[in-house]
Write an enzyme that holds these catalytic residues in place. Structure first.
Site, PDB file in Angstrom:
ATOM      1  N   LYS A 202       0.844  -1.200   0.000  1.00 38.04           N
ATOM      2  CA  LYS A 202       0.000   0.000   0.000  1.00 38.04           C
ATOM      3  C   LYS A 202       0.879   1.249   0.000  1.00 38.04           C
ATOM      4  O   LYS A 202       1.914   1.281   0.646  1.00 38.04           O
ATOM      5  CB  LYS A 202      -0.888  -0.013   1.240  1.00 38.04           C
ATOM      6  CG  LYS A 202      -1.895   1.128   1.283  1.00 38.04           C
ATOM      7  CD  LYS A 202      -2.777   1.004   2.517  1.00 38.04           C
ATOM      8  CE  LYS A 202      -3.724   2.191   2.639  1.00 38.04           C
ATOM      9  NZ  LYS A 202      -4.631   2.314   1.472  1.00 38.04           N
ATOM     10  N   HIS A 209      10.643   9.640   6.019  1.00 36.90           N
ATOM     11  CA  HIS A 209      11.534   8.484   6.138  1.00 36.90           C
ATOM     12  C   HIS A 209      12.317   8.651   7.434  1.00 36.90           C
ATOM     13  O   HIS A 209      13.097   9.591   7.578  1.00 36.90           O
ATOM     14  CB  HIS A 209      12.479   8.427   4.938  1.00 36.90           C
ATOM     15  CG  HIS A 209      13.526   7.353   5.028  1.00 36.90           C
ATOM     16  ND1 HIS A 209      13.610   6.319   4.126  1.00 36.90           N
ATOM     17  CD2 HIS A 209      14.519   7.139   5.928  1.00 36.90           C
ATOM     18  CE1 HIS A 209      14.608   5.526   4.465  1.00 36.90           C
ATOM     19  NE2 HIS A 209      15.187   6.010   5.550  1.00 36.90           N
ATOM     20  N   LYS A 237      18.995   9.872  -0.769  1.00 34.28           N
ATOM     21  CA  LYS A 237      18.960  10.836   0.324  1.00 34.28           C
ATOM     22  C   LYS A 237      19.884  12.006   0.019  1.00 34.28           C
ATOM     23  O   LYS A 237      20.958  11.828  -0.573  1.00 34.28           O
ATOM     24  CB  LYS A 237      19.367  10.157   1.631  1.00 34.28           C
ATOM     25  CG  LYS A 237      18.364   9.086   2.051  1.00 34.28           C
ATOM     26  CD  LYS A 237      18.944   8.146   3.088  1.00 34.28           C
ATOM     27  CE  LYS A 237      17.956   7.017   3.350  1.00 34.28           C
ATOM     28  NZ  LYS A 237      18.567   5.937   4.154  1.00 34.28           N
ATOM     29  N   GLU A 275      14.701   0.807   8.557  1.00 35.49           N
ATOM     30  CA  GLU A 275      14.061   1.963   7.925  1.00 35.49           C
ATOM     31  C   GLU A 275      12.545   1.875   8.074  1.00 35.49           C
ATOM     32  O   GLU A 275      11.961   0.817   7.846  1.00 35.49           O
ATOM     33  CB  GLU A 275      14.427   2.028   6.435  1.00 35.49           C
ATOM     34  CG  GLU A 275      15.910   2.238   6.204  1.00 35.49           C
ATOM     35  CD  GLU A 275      16.258   2.580   4.756  1.00 35.49           C
ATOM     36  OE1 GLU A 275      17.257   3.271   4.548  1.00 35.49           O
ATOM     37  OE2 GLU A 275      15.527   2.157   3.838  1.00 35.49           O
ATOM     38  N   GLU A 289      12.467  -1.632   5.370  1.00 33.73           N
ATOM     39  CA  GLU A 289      13.517  -2.623   5.136  1.00 33.73           C
ATOM     40  C   GLU A 289      14.633  -2.439   6.155  1.00 33.73           C
ATOM     41  O   GLU A 289      14.685  -1.441   6.861  1.00 33.73           O
ATOM     42  CB  GLU A 289      14.097  -2.506   3.719  1.00 33.73           C
ATOM     43  CG  GLU A 289      14.777  -1.185   3.425  1.00 33.73           C
ATOM     44  CD  GLU A 289      15.396  -1.157   2.029  1.00 33.73           C
ATOM     45  OE1 GLU A 289      15.158  -2.089   1.249  1.00 33.73           O
ATOM     46  OE2 GLU A 289      16.115  -0.197   1.728  1.00 33.73           O
ATOM     47  N   ASN A 291      18.788  -2.358   6.371  1.00 31.52           N
ATOM     48  CA  ASN A 291      20.054  -2.312   5.647  1.00 31.52           C
ATOM     49  C   ASN A 291      21.117  -2.950   6.531  1.00 31.52           C
ATOM     50  O   ASN A 291      21.365  -2.501   7.644  1.00 31.52           O
ATOM     51  CB  ASN A 291      20.433  -0.875   5.302  1.00 31.52           C
ATOM     52  CG  ASN A 291      19.471  -0.291   4.292  1.00 31.52           C
ATOM     53  OD1 ASN A 291      19.047  -0.969   3.365  1.00 31.52           O
ATOM     54  ND2 ASN A 291      19.094   0.956   4.483  1.00 31.52           N
ATOM     55  N   ARG A 293      24.318  -3.045   6.845  1.00 33.42           N
ATOM     56  CA  ARG A 293      25.650  -2.469   6.617  1.00 33.42           C
ATOM     57  C   ARG A 293      25.699  -1.120   7.314  1.00 33.42           C
ATOM     58  O   ARG A 293      24.673  -0.636   7.811  1.00 33.42           O
ATOM     59  CB  ARG A 293      25.851  -2.251   5.127  1.00 33.42           C
ATOM     60  CG  ARG A 293      24.690  -1.430   4.545  1.00 33.42           C
ATOM     61  CD  ARG A 293      24.916  -0.919   3.163  1.00 33.42           C
ATOM     62  NE  ARG A 293      23.678  -0.516   2.513  1.00 33.42           N
ATOM     63  CZ  ARG A 293      23.080   0.645   2.659  1.00 33.42           C
ATOM     64  NH1 ARG A 293      23.594   1.571   3.458  1.00 33.42           N
ATOM     65  NH2 ARG A 293      21.952   0.919   2.032  1.00 33.42           N
ATOM     66  N   VAL A 296      25.649   5.626   4.665  1.00 34.11           N
ATOM     67  CA  VAL A 296      26.309   6.889   4.321  1.00 34.11           C
ATOM     68  C   VAL A 296      26.121   7.904   5.457  1.00 34.11           C
ATOM     69  O   VAL A 296      27.057   8.594   5.857  1.00 34.11           O
ATOM     70  CB  VAL A 296      25.732   7.455   3.011  1.00 34.11           C
ATOM     71  CG1 VAL A 296      26.336   8.818   2.695  1.00 34.11           C
ATOM     72  CG2 VAL A 296      25.955   6.492   1.855  1.00 34.11           C
TER      73      VAL A 296
END
Lengths: 455, 77
Positions: A202, A209, A237, A275, A289, A291, A293, A296
């Site tokens: 959806k 964010h 970003k 996130e 999701e 990440n 790792r 940045v």
């Protein structure tokens, strides 16, 4: 066992950051580089350097065999993947481990699991983390995609189940549109990722964010609070903050606790980021999701918490455990990071791989510049355009924006076109200062000519 | 003879995608504005267009090879 010698399988500013963090801990460094990167700053800083292949990333920074072979022959006992390239490639992490080296990051199985959107979503739901309403796992036919879309309501996002980095994402507003898009999306997913599985979700209208930094040691996990990364262009970003402005304390606590619950549930090791989309009006957040790792934008978290996230990754990889407890992690003030890219924001962000003929950098309390530049450096055209990240820290958000404006006035990078004019205009924006921004704000703001009129 | 030069440094591609045929083959007619290749610079793909018309006389720079701004990419006769 603490690490002795670290192989850095990345380039650019993050390679510099990893070199410094390792050397500060008495760990020797080996910098991998392509033929086009022999003169990059990471190579100059490292104790050793090794060429892993030609300029094209596919034949150097993305070549698992070449990278692992170079790491093994260098005598390193660990590999730091940085971000991008092979950082979230489970096959690479496995190959590193099979070669008898430590992969600075999570278990390869965790990378696999969190890298598959549907599997990640299931893991989040199992850990009690709220998720965006969507298909029950992956869908492998157009009919299943339609059923899932009807169940959650249009508009819907159509994503590749195996995708990442915003690639291959489409929006369908109606059933007809979805009928047209789904076969294209399946073909594209198959071509890009070798897997035609789709995922339907959806659309949350004008979300922010917000993401939570976590650290895990494979058993336990802590959070390092949140970052706001709503200012994006083409899903990349542009301007990031710690923490998120105007977020109710109870919501912040729920977001952070959810992130820790998920990290623990998957036995997360190393630095990771969960996130979320945040719906301001509803004060609701949804997992997007994880990440697996370093990111940045990790410096804004470092500025407000005082932690050295790269250093902690190395400690954890060396078997020292988390080294920090949740009650030792607190936020002081507000931090902002802007990405300085070699692009001309006044010319549709055209890449500008020029030669840096001179530079003047801002100095002072609460100013940090993570970069890989030196005078005379020719920016190679083969990789992404990130030159560095200007980071400021101040007691309040308003003061941080002021400090960013001052720092941007003080920095000059001669010979290059950069995104500095964009950030100056953003720092002067009343909408941004008032927090009236979300992930769909920046592109219309640019299209409306706010950048050209500000410069 | 006319040279077509690279407008930017980057990686030169003869084909729109790995599965497609090259933009031009020897003997093809080339009109002003025809795309003859792509230069990838910092993950952005820029189309290289002919600034003169003529007959395509071959690529000079190899497919998927690094090029500098001003390098000769292809020739027209």
């Amino acid at each position: 066992m603490s690490l002795r010698k670290l192989f850095i399988a990345n380039r650019g500013e993050i390679a510099v950051r990893i070199n410094r963090a390792a050397q500060a801990r008495g760990i020797a460094t080996v910098q991998a580089h392509s033929e086009a990167d022999a003169d990059m700053l990471g190579v100059r800083l490292a104790d050793e350097a090794v060429c892993v292949g030609p300029a094209a990333a596919a034949k150097s920074y993305l070549d698992i065999d070449a990278m692992v072979d170079a790491a093994r022959r260098s005598g390193a006992d660990a590999v730091h993947p940085g971000y991008g390239f092979l950082a979230e490639n489970a096959a690479f992490a496995r190959a590193v481990q099979d070669a008898g080296l430590v992969f600075v990051g999570p278990d390869p199985d965790t990378i696999d699991r969190m890298g598959d959107k549907a599997a990640a979503r299931r893991a989040a739901m199992d850990a009690g983390v709220p998720v965006v309403p969507g298909s029950d796992g992956r869908v492998d036919s157009e009919d299943a995609a339609l059923d899932a879309a009807r169940a959650v309501g249009f508009p819907v996002l159509v994503k590749a189940a195996a995708g990442g980095g915003g690639r291959g994402i489409r929006i369908a507003h109606t059933e007809d549109e979805l009928r047209k898009l789904a076969p294209q999306a399946r073909a594209e997913a198959k071509a890009a990722f070798g897997d035609g599985g789709l995922y339907i979700e959806k659309v949350i209208v004008n979300p922010r964010h917000i993401e939570v930094q976590v650290l895990g040691d494979g058993t336990d996990a802590v959070h390092c609070y949140e970052r706001e990364c709503s200012l994006q262009r083409r899903r990349q970003k542009v301007w990031e903050e710690a923490g998120a402005f105007g977020l109710p304390d109870a919501t912040r606590a729920k977001m952070c606790d959810s992130a820790v619950a998920l990290a623990r549930a998957v036995g997360y090791r190393g630095a990771g980021t969960i996130e979320y989309l945040y719906d301001d009006a509803a004060d609701a957040f949804y997992f997007i999701e994880m990440n697996t790792r370093i990111q940045v934008e990790h410096p804004v978290t470092e500025m407000v918490t005082g932690l050295d996230l790269i250093g902690l990754m190395l400690d954890i990889a060396g078997g020292a455990g988390l080294g920090v407890t949740q009650d030792q992690i607190a936020v002081t003030g507000h931090a902002i990071e802007v990405r300085l890219n070699a692009e001309d924001p006044l010319m549709q962000f055209m890449p500008f791989p020029g030669k840096l003929t001179g530079m003047r950098l801002p100095e002072g309390d609460g100013i940090r510049f993570d970069h890989f530049l030196y005078e005379g450096y020719q920016i190679p055209p083969y990789y992404d355009s990130l030159l560095g990240k200007l980071i400021v820290h101040a007691p309040t958000r308003a003061q941080a924006i002021d400090r960013m404006a001052t720092a941007l006035d003080a920095i000059t990078l001669d010979g290059l076109k950069t995104t500095i004019p964009l950030h100056k205009a953003l720092a002067a924006s009343e909408d941004l200062r008032a927090g009236r921004v979300h992930t769909q704000w920046l592109e219309p703001w640019l299209e409306a000519g706010n950048l050209t009129s500000a410069t | 003879m006319a040279d077509i030069q690279s407008p930017l440094p980057g990686t030169f591609y003869h084909r729109p995608s790995p599965d497609d045929a090259p933009y031009k083959t020897d003997g093809d007619a080339v009109a002003i504005g025809d795309t003859i290749g792509l230069v990838e610079v910092m993950k952005t793909f820029i189309e290289v267009k002919a600034e003169a018309s003529g007959t395509f006389a071959g690529y000079v720079a190899g497919n998927e090879t690094p090029v500098q701004a001003g390098d000769v990419l292809a020739r027209l006769s």
